[in-house]
Scaffold this motif. Structure first.
Motif, PDB file in Angstrom:
ATOM      1  N   GLY A 211       0.838  -1.196   0.000  1.00  0.00           N
ATOM      2  CA  GLY A 211       0.000   0.000   0.000  1.00  0.00           C
ATOM      3  C   GLY A 211       0.870   1.243   0.000  1.00  0.00           C
ATOM      4  N   PHE A 212       0.414   2.293  -0.669  1.00  0.00           N
ATOM      5  CA  PHE A 212       1.224   3.501  -0.859  1.00  0.00           C
ATOM      6  C   PHE A 212       0.721   4.671  -0.020  1.00  0.00           C
ATOM      7  N   ALA A 215      -0.702   4.325   3.553  1.00  0.00           N
ATOM      8  CA  ALA A 215      -1.981   3.658   3.802  1.00  0.00           C
ATOM      9  C   ALA A 215      -1.807   2.142   3.692  1.00  0.00           C
ATOM     10  N   LYS A 216      -2.166   1.435   4.740  1.00  0.00           N
ATOM     11  CA  LYS A 216      -2.071  -0.020   4.767  1.00  0.00           C
ATOM     12  C   LYS A 216      -3.370  -0.619   4.233  1.00  0.00           C
ATOM     13  N   PRO A 217      -3.321  -1.508   3.236  1.00  0.00           N
ATOM     14  CA  PRO A 217      -4.550  -2.133   2.740  1.00  0.00           C
ATOM     15  C   PRO A 217      -5.317  -2.845   3.854  1.00  0.00           C
ATOM     16  N   VAL A 218      -6.643  -2.779   3.765  1.00  0.00           N
ATOM     17  CA  VAL A 218      -7.516  -3.329   4.798  1.00  0.00           C
ATOM     18  C   VAL A 218      -7.743  -4.811   4.543  1.00  0.00           C
ATOM     19  N   SER A 219      -7.629  -5.611   5.596  1.00  0.00           N
ATOM     20  CA  SER A 219      -7.967  -7.031   5.518  1.00  0.00           C
ATOM     21  C   SER A 219      -9.468  -7.213   5.692  1.00  0.00           C
ATOM     22  N   VAL A 294       7.950  -1.931  -0.618  1.00  0.00           N
ATOM     23  CA  VAL A 294       6.856  -0.983  -0.828  1.00  0.00           C
ATOM     24  C   VAL A 294       7.406   0.382  -1.241  1.00  0.00           C
ATOM     25  N   SER A 295       8.496   0.803  -0.610  1.00  0.00           N
ATOM     26  CA  SER A 295       9.124   2.078  -0.966  1.00  0.00           C
ATOM     27  C   SER A 295       9.615   2.063  -2.408  1.00  0.00           C
ATOM     28  N   LEU A 296      10.184   0.930  -2.837  1.00  0.00           N
ATOM     29  CA  LEU A 296      10.655   0.799  -4.215  1.00  0.00           C
ATOM     30  C   LEU A 296       9.497   0.925  -5.204  1.00  0.00           C
ATOM     31  N   TYR A 297       8.404   0.201  -4.940  1.00  0.00           N
ATOM     32  CA  TYR A 297       7.258   0.255  -5.842  1.00  0.00           C
ATOM     33  C   TYR A 297       6.627   1.648  -5.860  1.00  0.00           C
ATOM     34  N   GLU A 298       6.584   2.289  -4.690  1.00  0.00           N
ATOM     35  CA  GLU A 298       5.993   3.628  -4.641  1.00  0.00           C
ATOM     36  C   GLU A 298       6.827   4.620  -5.446  1.00  0.00           C
ATOM     37  N   VAL A 315      -3.902   9.993 -16.375  1.00  0.00           N
ATOM     38  CA  VAL A 315      -3.890   8.739 -15.619  1.00  0.00           C
ATOM     39  C   VAL A 315      -4.065   9.037 -14.139  1.00  0.00           C
ATOM     40  N   ILE A 316      -4.455   8.012 -13.392  1.00  0.00           N
ATOM     41  CA  ILE A 316      -4.625   8.113 -11.946  1.00  0.00           C
ATOM     42  C   ILE A 316      -3.599   7.214 -11.267  1.00  0.00           C
ATOM     43  N   ALA A 317      -2.950   7.727 -10.242  1.00  0.00           N
ATOM     44  CA  ALA A 317      -1.920   6.964  -9.529  1.00  0.00           C
ATOM     45  C   ALA A 317      -2.557   5.847  -8.719  1.00  0.00           C
ATOM     46  N   PRO A 318      -2.046   4.632  -8.825  1.00  0.00           N
ATOM     47  CA  PRO A 318      -2.581   3.540  -8.011  1.00  0.00           C
ATOM     48  C   PRO A 318      -2.281   3.762  -6.534  1.00  0.00           C
ATOM     49  N   ALA A 319      -3.214   3.335  -5.681  1.00  0.00           N
ATOM     50  CA  ALA A 319      -3.045   3.478  -4.238  1.00  0.00           C
ATOM     51  C   ALA A 319      -2.394   2.257  -3.606  1.00  0.00           C
ATOM     52  N   ALA A 320      -2.295   1.167  -4.372  1.00  0.00           N
ATOM     53  CA  ALA A 320      -1.766  -0.073  -3.821  1.00  0.00           C
ATOM     54  C   ALA A 320      -1.454  -1.031  -4.966  1.00  0.00           C
TER      55      ALA A 320
END
Length: 389
Positions: A211-212, A215-219, A294-298, A315-320
């Protein structure tokens, strides 16, 4: 010898054809930037590799694995969910070890559905969800994921008949291919629907570790009542760069977990014990490698999105996740734009229509190349002079 009807009815495997197209271009000596794959480009972290090496040298790992996985790995799964999501999991009754989550996704309908019962699937969605339909000989209906709904299914669009007939629903957030994320209120709405209509829920949490913007993705299991109606599947492939290791797990509703485990008793027994020991280290050891990934992907996301906007691509930036879901330019379909990019710019992407009817109009781009290669890809697209018209 003739194939069984189950095999004859399997859908074409999209990713196999994508790989063939890329390999053909590479065999011609072309410098292809492959943004269409979903295979992590970084190596497995050293402490996980070391754990495997040490486990392989231990003769006690050389025999058959215990049925249904090692107690050590199941406890690590429970501890992981308590630490990361504050969710209590009983390692004895609420965990099933999987050969990666792809087999689990295909197995589940075989374990809890009868022929001709109804499965609800997201569209666009992971293409292999449809494999379970053919193998289990069940029916399915699609739930459109639309931009105006933040790529979440609109449950009000389900008919009373669909809700009555449905036995199982698949969800996937962060989503492949759209990279959309879900909220706790959405999962609470899902649980209410499931309870009211006796529908089991499978949440595919493959990209849960990515998650970027802090923000941590919700389980799904963080929502109250989730374990009463469903399960979540988590793979180590994405979070820990262990795609080739084939290890994941299902957690949640004890009855569903027992059904999966019973089926696997007859199919697999379980994973090589040394791999289970390494998976235990991945879940239990230092998580610095996850933060770094995660830092690398962001950082890659930021480069890709800024470069796309620079050339006039809205375009819209992905959030995760490690995908970006990009709209195709006016005048193109997903397929024609994908073909143009490979033929004229030596760039491979995944066309949106390969993920379902409602994927048309988009391409999926992976953040699985270096920042320099992502810049080069956008520079090649810029030379096509599409967005200046």
């Amino acid at each position: 010898m003739a194939l069984s009807n189950r095999l004859k009815n399997l859908p074409p495997h999209f990713f196999a054809s994508l790989v063939r197209n890329v390999q053909e271009a590479l065999s011609e000596g072309r410098d292809v930037i492959n943004l269409g794959r979903g295979n992590p480009d970084q190596p497995t972290p050293p402490h996980i590799i070391k754990a495997l090496q040490e486990a392989v040298e231990d003769p006690t790992t050389h025999g058959y694995s215990p049925f249904r996985g090692t107690a050590e790995l199941k406890q690590a799964v429970a501890d992981f969910y308590k630490r990361e999501y504050d969710v209590h999991i009983d390692p004895k009754t609420e965990v099933a070890i999987l050969f990666g989550t792809k087999p689990g996704l295909v197995e589940l309908p075989l374990a809890i559905m009868n022929e001709d019962e109804l499965l609800l699937l997201p569209d666009p969605g992971y293409p292999d969800y449809l494999s379970s339909v053919s193998l289990a000989n069940i029916k399915y209906n699609l739930m459109p994921l639309l931009a105006e709904n933040d790529f979440l299914p609109d449950y009000s669009a389900l008919s009373d008949e669909q809700k009555k007939q449905a036995k199982l629903m698949y969800l996937n957030y962060p989503n492949n291919p759209t990279s959309a994320t879900a909220t706790l209120p959405f999962f609470e709405e899902t649980i209410a629907l499931a309870k009211a209509n006796d529908i089991a829920i499978l949440h595919d949490f493959a990209y849960g570790g990515i998650g970027f913007d802090g923000a941590k993705p919700v389980s799904f299991l963080q929502a109250e009542g989730a374990k009463e109606v469903g399960i979540e599947m988590y793979t180590l492939s994405k979070t820990y760069n262990m795609a080739g290791w084939r290890v994941g797990f299902a957690i949640g509703n004890a009855d569903i977990i027992e059904a999966i485990s019973l089926l696997q008793d007859h199919l697999f027994i379980d994973i090589f014990p040394a791999i289970q020991r390494a998976a235990t280290e991945a879940l239990s050891g230092s998580q610095d490698c996850v933060d770094e990934l995660v830092s690398l992907y962001e950082s890659r996301r930021n480069v890709l999105i800024s470069e796309c906007k620079r050339i006039g691509w809205d375009v819209i930036a992905p959030a995760a996740s490690f995908f970006a879901w990009l709209p195709v330019p006016e005048g193109y379909t997903s397929e024609s734009f994908t073909k143009l990019l490979l033929d004229k710019a030596d760039i491979a992407v995944a066309p949106g229509h390969a993920f379902g009817k409602y994927g048309e109009g988009y391409i999926r781009v992976g953040l699985l190349e270096s920042e320099d290669r992502l810049k080069e890809a956008v520079a090649r697209i810029e030379k096509l002079d599409i967005f200046s018209r």
